[in-house]
Design a protein around this motif. Structure first.
Motif, PDB file in Angstrom:
ATOM      1  N   GLU A 188      13.622   9.033 -54.126  1.00 46.05           N
ATOM      2  CA  GLU A 188      13.868  10.154 -55.099  1.00 46.05           C
ATOM      3  C   GLU A 188      12.413  10.258 -55.806  1.00 46.05           C
ATOM      4  N   THR A 189      11.471   9.740 -54.761  1.00 41.64           N
ATOM      5  CA  THR A 189       9.997  10.567 -54.773  1.00 41.64           C
ATOM      6  C   THR A 189       9.358  11.186 -54.152  1.00 41.64           C
ATOM      7  N   TYR A 190      10.125  11.303 -52.780  1.00 36.65           N
ATOM      8  CA  TYR A 190       9.386  12.203 -51.801  1.00 36.65           C
ATOM      9  C   TYR A 190      10.401  13.064 -51.423  1.00 36.65           C
ATOM     10  N   VAL A 191       9.964  14.455 -50.495  1.00 33.15           N
ATOM     11  CA  VAL A 191      10.859  15.079 -49.701  1.00 33.15           C
ATOM     12  C   VAL A 191       9.675  15.168 -48.517  1.00 33.15           C
ATOM     13  N   VAL A 192      10.819  15.101 -47.741  1.00 37.20           N
ATOM     14  CA  VAL A 192      10.253  15.448 -46.196  1.00 37.20           C
ATOM     15  C   VAL A 192      11.052  16.306 -45.721  1.00 37.20           C
ATOM     16  N   THR A 193      10.525  17.532 -45.028  1.00 37.29           N
ATOM     17  CA  THR A 193      10.972  18.383 -44.027  1.00 37.29           C
ATOM     18  C   THR A 193      10.709  18.307 -42.483  1.00 37.29           C
ATOM     19  N   GLN A 194      10.814  18.967 -42.122  1.00 37.99           N
ATOM     20  CA  GLN A 194      10.754  19.459 -40.324  1.00 37.99           C
ATOM     21  C   GLN A 194      11.358  20.730 -40.119  1.00 37.99           C
ATOM     22  N   PRO A 195      10.636  21.871 -41.024  1.00 39.70           N
ATOM     23  CA  PRO A 195      10.407  23.317 -40.649  1.00 39.70           C
ATOM     24  C   PRO A 195      11.195  23.265 -39.258  1.00 39.70           C
ATOM     25  N   LYS A 196      10.635  22.164 -38.672  1.00 41.28           N
ATOM     26  CA  LYS A 196      10.606  22.930 -36.792  1.00 41.28           C
ATOM     27  C   LYS A 196      11.281  21.307 -35.365  1.00 41.28           C
ATOM     28  N   GLU A 197      11.744  21.293 -34.484  1.00 46.28           N
ATOM     29  CA  GLU A 197      11.893  20.389 -34.111  1.00 46.28           C
ATOM     30  C   GLU A 197      10.208  19.124 -33.688  1.00 46.28           C
ATOM     31  N   GLY A 198       9.443  18.254 -34.408  1.00 46.87           N
ATOM     32  CA  GLY A 198       8.842  17.695 -34.319  1.00 46.87           C
ATOM     33  C   GLY A 198       6.925  17.583 -35.540  1.00 46.87           C
ATOM     34  N   GLU A 199       7.808  18.404 -36.416  1.00 46.96           N
ATOM     35  CA  GLU A 199       7.036  18.999 -37.436  1.00 46.96           C
ATOM     36  C   GLU A 199       6.995  19.042 -38.554  1.00 46.96           C
ATOM     37  N   PHE A 200       7.010  17.276 -39.283  1.00 44.54           N
ATOM     38  CA  PHE A 200       7.116  16.499 -40.210  1.00 44.54           C
ATOM     39  C   PHE A 200       5.860  16.850 -41.479  1.00 44.54           C
ATOM     40  N   TYR A 201       6.230  17.158 -42.778  1.00 46.59           N
ATOM     41  CA  TYR A 201       5.705  17.260 -43.512  1.00 46.59           C
ATOM     42  C   TYR A 201       6.687  16.243 -45.160  1.00 46.59           C
ATOM     43  N   ALA A 202       5.487  16.022 -46.076  1.00 43.38           N
ATOM     44  CA  ALA A 202       6.180  15.550 -47.056  1.00 43.38           C
ATOM     45  C   ALA A 202       5.442  15.695 -48.214  1.00 43.38           C
ATOM     46  N   PHE A 203       5.740  15.996 -49.181  1.00 41.65           N
ATOM     47  CA  PHE A 203       5.613  16.262 -51.336  1.00 41.65           C
ATOM     48  C   PHE A 203       6.269  15.651 -52.102  1.00 41.65           C
ATOM     49  N   SER A 204       5.787  15.601 -53.273  1.00 37.38           N
ATOM     50  CA  SER A 204       6.392  15.179 -54.190  1.00 37.38           C
ATOM     51  C   SER A 204       7.703  15.631 -54.225  1.00 37.38           C
ATOM     52  N   SER A 205       9.037  15.545 -54.717  1.00 39.96           N
ATOM     53  CA  SER A 205      10.433  15.248 -54.460  1.00 39.96           C
ATOM     54  C   SER A 205      10.377  15.856 -56.336  1.00 39.96           C
ATOM     55  N   VAL A 206       9.672  15.979 -57.054  1.00 37.31           N
ATOM     56  CA  VAL A 206       9.270  16.215 -58.601  1.00 37.31           C
ATOM     57  C   VAL A 206       9.266  17.885 -58.420  1.00 37.31           C
TER      58      VAL A 206
END
Length: 132
Positions: free
Chosen positions: A56-74
């Protein structure tokens, strides 16, 4: 008939309370983000073309295979916890603000500020999210 109306009223009131508490400002704000704490998540727990909320702190995304991004989930609008992630957008359930899964930038408001971004590193299938 009267008791059915009363039950319906209670359900509406209960629903309002849940929505209000989901938008409370008790969550970390954009200014203090995740509090600087690192988090780890197995890369396999982040679906391709989507993402996941971690602690409940971060949102981690993988729009394409092996491509990761992280942001605040707030959400930067009123502090609600974002929940829905698709290939190209992160959506807040409270007022439908949408953010980019690759930059955290606002796609549609009412939010006007982007989600705080964090760095993501992958080591042997474990993602580590840390403050930038």
């Amino acid at each position: 008939m009267k008791s059915a109306g009363a039950v319906g009223s209670v359900a509406v009131v209960g629903s309002s309370v849940a929505l209000t508490s989901a938008c409370s400002s008790d969550e970390p704000s954009e200014s203090n983000g995740a509090g600087g704490a690192d988090a780890n998540v197995p890369a396999g727990d982040v679906p391709v073309g989507s993402g996941t909320v971690v602690d409940e702190t971060y949102v981690v995304t993988q729009p394409k295979e092996g491509e990761f991004y992280a942001f605040s989930s707030v959400c930067t609008h009123q502090g609600c916890q974002v929940r829905t992630v698709t290939e190209d957008k992160i959506t807040c359930p409270c007022h439908s603000s949408q953010f980019s899964t690759t930059t955290g930038e606002v796609l549609t408001g009412p939010a006007t500020e982007p989600l705080a971004e964090y760095s993501v590193s992958d080591s042997d299938g474990t993602l580590t999210i840390s403050g930038k």
